[in-house]
Design a protein around this motif. Structure first.
Motif, short mmCIF file in Angstrom:
data_model
loop_
_atom_site.label_atom_id
_atom_site.label_comp_id
_atom_site.label_asym_id
_atom_site.label_seq_id
_atom_site.Cartn_x
_atom_site.Cartn_y
_atom_site.Cartn_z
N SER B 315 98.29 0.69 -14.28
CA SER B 315 99.49 -0.12 -14.38
C SER B 315 100.80 0.40 -13.79
CB SER B 315 99.82 0.22 -16.16
OG SER B 315 98.61 0.00 -16.65
N MET B 316 100.83 1.72 -13.51
CA MET B 316 102.06 2.02 -12.93
C MET B 316 102.03 1.39 -11.58
SD MET B 316 104.06 3.52 -14.86
CE MET B 316 105.18 4.07 -13.46
N VAL B 317 100.86 1.52 -10.92
CA VAL B 317 100.70 0.87 -9.44
C VAL B 317 101.30 -0.42 -9.52
CG1 VAL B 317 99.06 0.36 -7.86
CG2 VAL B 317 99.16 2.50 -8.65
N LEU B 318 100.73 -1.06 -10.49
CA LEU B 318 100.91 -2.68 -10.68
C LEU B 318 102.64 -2.89 -10.94
CD1 LEU B 318 98.98 -5.01 -10.88
CD2 LEU B 318 99.21 -5.28 -13.46
N ILE B 319 103.19 -2.01 -11.77
CA ILE B 319 104.58 -1.98 -12.11
C ILE B 319 105.35 -1.72 -10.98
CG2 ILE B 319 106.51 -1.05 -13.45
CD1 ILE B 319 104.45 -0.95 -15.67
N ILE B 320 104.83 -0.86 -10.19
CA ILE B 320 105.77 -0.40 -8.86
C ILE B 320 105.52 -1.49 -7.90
CG2 ILE B 320 105.59 1.04 -6.90
CD1 ILE B 320 104.92 3.35 -8.81
N LEU B 321 104.20 -2.24 -7.62
CA LEU B 321 104.05 -3.25 -6.91
C LEU B 321 105.22 -4.56 -7.25
CD1 LEU B 321 100.27 -3.68 -6.27
CD2 LEU B 321 102.23 -3.23 -4.39
N ILE B 322 104.97 -4.86 -8.63
CA ILE B 322 106.18 -5.97 -9.24
C ILE B 322 107.37 -5.64 -8.86
CG2 ILE B 322 106.65 -7.04 -11.19
CD1 ILE B 322 103.88 -7.17 -12.06
N LEU B 323 107.81 -4.26 -8.99
CA LEU B 323 109.27 -3.98 -8.98
C LEU B 323 109.66 -3.79 -7.48
CD1 LEU B 323 109.91 -1.05 -11.62
CD2 LEU B 323 110.39 -3.34 -11.50
N SER B 324 108.48 -3.46 -6.58
CA SER B 324 108.74 -3.41 -5.18
C SER B 324 108.85 -4.82 -4.74
CB SER B 324 107.52 -2.89 -4.47
OG SER B 324 107.58 -1.54 -4.88
N MET B 325 108.16 -5.71 -5.23
CA MET B 325 108.31 -7.01 -4.70
C MET B 325 109.69 -7.86 -4.92
SD MET B 325 104.77 -8.94 -4.67
CE MET B 325 104.02 -8.53 -6.22
N SER B 326 109.99 -7.43 -6.47
CA SER B 326 111.19 -7.95 -7.08
C SER B 326 112.31 -7.50 -6.27
CB SER B 326 111.17 -7.56 -8.52
OG SER B 326 112.37 -7.83 -8.90
N ILE B 327 112.40 -6.26 -6.11
CA ILE B 327 113.50 -5.32 -5.31
C ILE B 327 113.53 -5.76 -4.06
CG2 ILE B 327 114.23 -3.05 -4.46
CD1 ILE B 327 113.45 -2.13 -7.23
N ARG B 328 112.42 -6.16 -3.22
CA ARG B 328 112.24 -6.84 -1.88
C ARG B 328 112.99 -8.06 -1.88
NH1 ARG B 328 108.21 -6.17 2.59
NH2 ARG B 328 107.54 -4.62 1.31
N SER B 413 110.42 2.17 -5.88
CA SER B 413 110.68 0.81 -5.30
C SER B 413 111.79 0.48 -4.57
CB SER B 413 110.60 -0.30 -6.49
OG SER B 413 109.51 -0.06 -7.33
N CYS B 414 112.83 1.47 -4.89
CA CYS B 414 114.21 1.22 -4.20
C CYS B 414 114.30 2.04 -2.94
CB CYS B 414 115.28 1.73 -5.09
SG CYS B 414 115.73 0.66 -6.26
N ILE B 415 113.61 3.03 -2.63
CA ILE B 415 113.50 3.90 -1.54
C ILE B 415 113.45 3.08 -0.13
CG2 ILE B 415 112.21 5.47 -0.21
CD1 ILE B 415 111.12 6.62 -2.87
N PRO B 416 112.73 2.18 0.01
CA PRO B 416 112.52 1.45 1.28
C PRO B 416 114.07 0.88 1.65
CG PRO B 416 110.68 0.86 0.26
CD PRO B 416 111.32 1.36 -0.69
N ALA B 417 114.54 -0.21 0.53
CA ALA B 417 115.84 -0.74 0.91
C ALA B 417 116.96 0.38 0.84
CB ALA B 417 115.89 -1.64 -0.22
#
Lengths: 247, 430
Positions: B315-328, B413-417
């Protein structure tokens, strides 16, 4: 225009932004700006011309504190902007207007303007030509010209003394571009802002008080134009400067 | 406009994204809450098991180290017997909750008028039919027939060490002779000798629940060994009934521990009792049942824990992926916010508040839904729906950890940006 009084009580124009030997290189070491020295005053509209990729937008970004120069320093009202903090510089001293408007899509025009201001946004939006009803719409449902007006309103609402506009009329038709140019000119002359425009448009550059050309990373002052429509003279000077560069 | 207002506006106006994250958080939290409830039910079952498997150790005479004698009935071991004094010393060791030692004999039972009682299936010979297999108990609760579940008390109470002149008989025998708890009957070891007859009060009745094919305790309903023909008397009663015979002590005694996990340590403590010659006695651990059942429960527990961890991690991986995509997809917005002078921490805080706003709605709803779902899921793991209970403690734990994990997910999720300069973000947008 910003002034300071001397001992004799004479009013003297003061530089609001000053670049000293500013250079910028990309990570691959390619130098895009070389030892730029520039002083910009309040109450004037500046146009920066130059071919694509010559570093116009980079120069604007450096003045706006979006990035740091590789060499040299940038001063705002005599203070080094890096030492004062780039984020604070962006928040308090400068405002951006972008070619692609860069409005936040989940906010209305009013809310976009309120992003940078605690003042009621509606009078500012009306000043740039948006009605009350338009101000409540989704920004993406506005025309390009209307969106750019919102972007200008946002810049004005911030009460920053410097407005940095990157191709502000690039996506607009001629009539709308002319209207936007007039608004920017008003910002400089009536609201005493220092307006710096990066553009490819000669028409927009003609409106500027001073025209600067960026060529191979170096800055050249082309002319100081007044507002009497000396476009012929401007073209002539551009040509002469090209000849001078070629020599 | 402050970041809280921006967060609320984003959550409300980007309702499709909000709904997606809401549904995800709702289902994950429901599953985790259900998992925790199942895990607790599992633990409770294990705890219960510790108390009910009757894990014990037996101290018995070591006939191998004793001598041998010869009598009228053949050879016999001369090894010493376990005395009451020895048993009291053993039971004083921490962790032992009770003990029992038993002597089995045949008692002849009669009513208060001296009328012999009859076994369940009488042979017609009154002096045979009145004989009942009887056990003396220090504590009948720990008698193997009750511990194994072959017999179950249905009325009255167990024989405790404090009881004197008490007897427990089967409900079937009681019904056959119209006897009840509180009634008095008589018992004698050998009516043809000068053995004492004692009046005994019926303190309890038991039912036979053993499988008729149970051979472990010599069950045979057509004989003396029919459990219904068994009786239990207290230790002091048995001693009084057998006063004409030498009291040698007990061949063995069973000691029951509170926590099967501590069995080994308790046995070690018992072996340190110096007044008992351990060369003459053997200690045997009786934890096969616990080991067998606890191993099965432990396997299920491991499965439940693995599932909870797996669900949480996936779930955490899924949430991080979704949040990452959202933040991207919100890079442009981030660039704009930075360009207008809003600082990076404020932007991250806005994203965090947005996520927590969704969590604030999803978590309580998950609490309610898990109350419905947990029982159903619990049955898949062999639990009864009633035993799987989602508590407020589960909710508090999940809500707290969930909030921490969500904040961590937003930060990751925010790290890359966030590593980019505002100009780089804006030029990427272009």
């Amino acid at each position: 225009m910003m002034h300071s009084k001397t001992k004799r009580n004479e009013v003297v124009s003061m530089n609001i932004i000053e670049l000293k030997n500013v250079g910028y290189a990309y990570e691959n070491k390619r130098k895009v700006l070389k030892a730029i020295n520039l002083s910009l005053e309040e109450g004037k509209m500046y146009a920066i011309l130059g071919s694509s990729g010559c570093g116009k937008t980079t120069l604007l970004s450096l003045m706006g504190g979006l990035d740091s120069p590789s060499d040299g320093q940038i001063f705002y009202e005599g203070k080094n902007i890096e030492k004062a903090g780039l984020s604070a510089h962006r928040k308090n001293n400068v405002a951006f207007i972008f070619q692609s408007y860069n409005l936040i899509d989940y906010l209305t025009p009013k809310e976009n303007v309120a992003l940078t201001s605690k003042l009621p946004p509606q009078p500012i939006l009306e000043r740039v030509g948006l009605t009350e009803e338009e101000s409540r719409r989704n920004v993406l449902k506005l025309s390009g010209g209307q969106q750019q007006r919102v972007a200008i309103a946002r810049a004005l609402a911030s009460d920053a003394k410097v407005i940095l506009a990157d191709e502000p009329t690039g996506n607009l038709d001629e009539d709308t571009a002319a209207e936007i140019a007039n608004i920017l000119k008003e910002c400089a002359h009536q609201m005493n802002k220092c307006v710096v425009i990066v553009t490819h448009s000669n028409e927009l550059a003609k409106q500027a008080d001073e025209v600067l050309r960026l060529h191979r990373g170096e800055m050249k002052m082309l002319d100081r134009l007044n507002q009497s429509g000396r476009s012929g003279c401007y073209t002539e000077i551009v040509l002469q400067t090209y000849k001078a560069f070629n020599r | 406009m402050n970041l809280g207002t921006r967060a609320i506006l984003y959550t409300a106006r980007k309702w499709k994204k909000t709904l997606l994250l809401f549904c995800l958080l709702l289902s994950i939290t429901t599953l985790v809450l259900s998992g925790l409830a199942i895990s607790d039910a599992q633990e409770e079952q294990a705890e219960e098991l510790r108390g009910t498997t009757g894990t014990s150790f037996t101290v018995s005479r070591n006939t191998a180290t004793g001598g041998w004698g010869n009598g009228g009935n053949g050879s016999y071991s001369t090894q010493e017997y376990l005395t009451s004094d020895m048993m009291e010393k053993i039971v004083a060791v921490d962790g032992i909750e009770g003990y029992n030692a038993s002597i089995r004999t045949i008692l002849c039972l009669s009513d208060v008028n001296g009328q012999w009682l009859e076994q369940l299936e009488p042979t017609g010979h009154s002096m045979v039919d009145c004989q009942f297999y009887s056990y003396s108990c220090i504590n009948s609760e720990y008698h193997s027939l009750f511990l194994s579940g072959a017999l179950e008390m249905c009325d009255g109470e167990m024989l405790a060490p404090s009881f004197d002149n008490g007897i427990i008989i089967s409900k079937e025998i009681a019904d056959k002779h119209g006897l009840h708890v509180g009634d008095t009957i008589q018992a004698v070891n050998d009516p043809f000798s000068n053995d004492k007859t004692k009046e005994l009060k019926i303190v309890g009745l038991f039912e036979v629940v053993a499988d008729k094919t149970d051979e472990r305790n010599n069950f045979n309903e057509a004989s003396y060994y029919d459990y219904a023909n068994n009786a239990f008397v207290s230790e002091t009663t048995m001693k009084a009934l057998l006063e004409n015979y030498e009291d040698v002590g007990y061949a063995s005694a069973d000691f029951f521990v509170n926590d099967p996990e501590q069995l080994e340590g308790i046995i070690q403590q018992v072996q340190k009792i110096t007044s008992i010659n351990w060369n003459n006695f053997i200690i045997t651990a009786n934890d096969e049942v616990y080991e067998r059942v606890s191993s099965s429960i432990s396997d299920t527990g491991t499965l439940v824990t693995t599932l909870i961890v797996l669900i949480t991690v996936v779930s955490m991986v899924l949430i991080i992926l979704i949040l990452s995509m959202s933040i991207r997809s919100r890079k442009k917005e981030m660039g704009i916010l930075l360009a207008v002078g809003i600082e990076k921490p404020a932007v991250i805080l806005q994203y965090t508040i947005e996520t927590l706003l969704i969590a604030v709605a999803a978590f309580p709803l998950a609490y309610l839904s898990s109350k419905q779902v947990a029982g159903m899921l619990g049955t898949l793991f062999g639990k009864t729906a009633e035993s799987v209970i989602v508590t407020t403690q589960h909710f508090t734990l999940v809500a707290t950890l969930g909030a921490i994990l969500l904040i961590a997910a937003v930060l990751i999720s925010c790290i890359p940006a966030m590593r980019l300069k505002p100009k780089e973000i804006l030029s990427q947008m272009e």
